[in-house]
Write a protein that holds these residues in place. Structure first.
Motif, mmCIF file in Angstrom:
data_model
loop_
_atom_site.group_PDB
_atom_site.id
_atom_site.type_symbol
_atom_site.label_atom_id
_atom_site.label_comp_id
_atom_site.label_asym_id
_atom_site.label_seq_id
_atom_site.Cartn_x
_atom_site.Cartn_y
_atom_site.Cartn_z
ATOM 1 N N ASN A 1 -14.706 3.502 -48.940
ATOM 2 C CA ASN A 1 -16.049 3.815 -48.452
ATOM 3 C C ASN A 1 -17.107 3.398 -49.465
ATOM 4 O O ASN A 1 -18.060 4.124 -49.703
ATOM 5 N N THR A 2 -16.946 2.220 -50.047
ATOM 6 C CA THR A 2 -17.870 1.784 -51.091
ATOM 7 C C THR A 2 -19.285 1.664 -50.562
ATOM 8 O O THR A 2 -20.237 2.105 -51.212
ATOM 9 N N LEU A 3 -19.458 1.072 -49.389
ATOM 10 C CA LEU A 3 -20.790 0.921 -48.806
ATOM 11 C C LEU A 3 -21.419 2.282 -48.529
ATOM 12 O O LEU A 3 -22.599 2.494 -48.797
ATOM 13 N N ALA A 4 -20.621 3.204 -48.028
ATOM 14 C CA ALA A 4 -21.137 4.544 -47.744
ATOM 15 C C ALA A 4 -21.535 5.271 -49.029
ATOM 16 O O ALA A 4 -22.537 5.992 -49.054
ATOM 17 N N ILE A 5 -20.783 5.062 -50.092
ATOM 18 C CA ILE A 5 -21.113 5.715 -51.361
ATOM 19 C C ILE A 5 -22.402 5.150 -51.931
ATOM 20 O O ILE A 5 -23.250 5.887 -52.436
ATOM 21 N N VAL A 6 -22.581 3.834 -51.814
ATOM 22 C CA VAL A 6 -23.813 3.220 -52.311
ATOM 23 C C VAL A 6 -25.004 3.676 -51.473
ATOM 24 O O VAL A 6 -26.049 4.057 -52.005
ATOM 25 N N LEU A 7 -24.858 3.637 -50.142
ATOM 26 C CA LEU A 7 -25.963 4.038 -49.264
ATOM 27 C C LEU A 7 -26.262 5.529 -49.346
ATOM 28 O O LEU A 7 -27.417 5.942 -49.291
ATOM 29 N N GLY A 8 -25.239 6.342 -49.442
ATOM 30 C CA GLY A 8 -25.439 7.787 -49.409
ATOM 31 C C GLY A 8 -25.572 8.446 -50.761
ATOM 32 O O GLY A 8 -26.054 9.573 -50.853
ATOM 33 N N GLY A 9 -25.161 7.771 -51.814
ATOM 34 C CA GLY A 9 -25.211 8.378 -53.143
ATOM 35 C C GLY A 9 -26.257 7.786 -54.052
ATOM 36 O O GLY A 9 -27.104 8.494 -54.594
ATOM 37 N N TYR A 10 -26.197 6.480 -54.210
ATOM 38 C CA TYR A 10 -27.079 5.832 -55.175
ATOM 39 C C TYR A 10 -28.462 5.530 -54.609
ATOM 40 O O TYR A 10 -29.460 5.621 -55.327
ATOM 41 N N LEU A 11 -28.531 5.155 -53.345
ATOM 42 C CA LEU A 11 -29.830 4.818 -52.757
ATOM 43 C C LEU A 11 -30.780 6.019 -52.695
ATOM 44 O O LEU A 11 -31.963 5.874 -53.038
ATOM 45 N N PRO A 12 -30.325 7.222 -52.299
ATOM 46 C CA PRO A 12 -31.242 8.371 -52.356
ATOM 47 C C PRO A 12 -31.725 8.696 -53.772
ATOM 48 O O PRO A 12 -32.885 9.068 -53.955
ATOM 49 N N LEU A 13 -30.862 8.516 -54.767
ATOM 50 C CA LEU A 13 -31.308 8.731 -56.146
ATOM 51 C C LEU A 13 -32.378 7.719 -56.542
ATOM 52 O O LEU A 13 -33.365 8.064 -57.195
ATOM 53 N N TRP B 1 -28.953 8.352 -46.122
ATOM 54 C CA TRP B 1 -27.765 9.194 -46.131
ATOM 55 C C TRP B 1 -27.160 9.307 -44.731
ATOM 56 O O TRP B 1 -25.936 9.309 -44.578
ATOM 57 N N LEU B 2 -27.999 9.378 -43.713
ATOM 58 C CA LEU B 2 -27.476 9.442 -42.341
ATOM 59 C C LEU B 2 -26.806 8.128 -41.939
ATOM 60 O O LEU B 2 -25.794 8.138 -41.226
ATOM 61 N N VAL B 3 -27.345 7.012 -42.382
ATOM 62 C CA VAL B 3 -26.693 5.726 -42.133
ATOM 63 C C VAL B 3 -25.346 5.690 -42.846
ATOM 64 O O VAL B 3 -24.337 5.226 -42.281
ATOM 65 N N ALA B 4 -25.301 6.182 -44.061
ATOM 66 C CA ALA B 4 -24.035 6.237 -44.804
ATOM 67 C C ALA B 4 -23.040 7.158 -44.112
ATOM 68 O O ALA B 4 -21.833 6.857 -44.082
ATOM 69 N N LEU B 5 -23.514 8.245 -43.564
ATOM 70 C CA LEU B 5 -22.622 9.154 -42.823
ATOM 71 C C LEU B 5 -22.034 8.466 -41.608
ATOM 72 O O LEU B 5 -20.865 8.636 -41.304
ATOM 73 N N ALA B 6 -22.826 7.634 -40.938
ATOM 74 C CA ALA B 6 -22.313 6.880 -39.795
ATOM 75 C C ALA B 6 -21.285 5.835 -40.236
ATOM 76 O O ALA B 6 -20.321 5.565 -39.510
ATOM 77 N N VAL B 7 -21.462 5.274 -41.421
ATOM 78 C CA VAL B 7 -20.507 4.285 -41.928
ATOM 79 C C VAL B 7 -19.183 4.950 -42.295
ATOM 80 O O VAL B 7 -18.104 4.380 -42.081
ATOM 81 N N VAL B 8 -19.249 6.151 -42.815
ATOM 82 C CA VAL B 8 -18.042 6.863 -43.220
ATOM 83 C C VAL B 8 -17.149 7.178 -42.016
ATOM 84 O O VAL B 8 -15.941 7.069 -42.085
#
Length: 102
Positions: A47-59, A94-101
């Motif tokens: 889930n690398t894309l989801a981690i980047v979108l949901g973890g690093y992008l909000p920071l 984060w919601l986009v990342a949740l959809a990717v997960v």
């Protein structure tokens, strides 16, 4: 002090308080989003894309919104919009990342 100066001072104080509260709230939300995204890494799937979108992008949005908010405060402009927009963009990412997960 005239009535116009008093109203401007009250408006300035309100903007300062709102901006600082939104910056603090967005930092807290971004940290929670980051740790939830780290929990996605524990799963069996990549889930690398989801981690980047949901973890690093909000920071990143939080830091950028906070910096722009502080700069706008120092220039005596309406500043609460910057951390508010950063908070909304963080939630969307984060919601986009949740959809990717899923």
């Amino acid at each position: 002090m005239t009535a116009g100066e008093s109203g401007a001072l009250e408006r300035r104080t309100g903007d300062l308080i709102a901006t600082l509260l939104l910056i603090g709230f967005s930092v807290g939300v971004a940290v929670v989003m980051f740790f939830v995204a780290l929990l996605w890494a524990v799963g069996a799937h990549d889930n690398t894309l989801a981690i980047v979108l949901g973890g690093y992008l909000p920071l990143a949005f939080c830091i950028i919104g906070g910096v722009f908010g502080i700069v706008a405060l120092s220039r005596r402009r309406l500043a609460f919009w910057y951390p508010l927009i950063a908070l909304v963009l963080s939630a969307v990412a984060w919601l986009v990342a949740l959809a990717v997960v899923r």
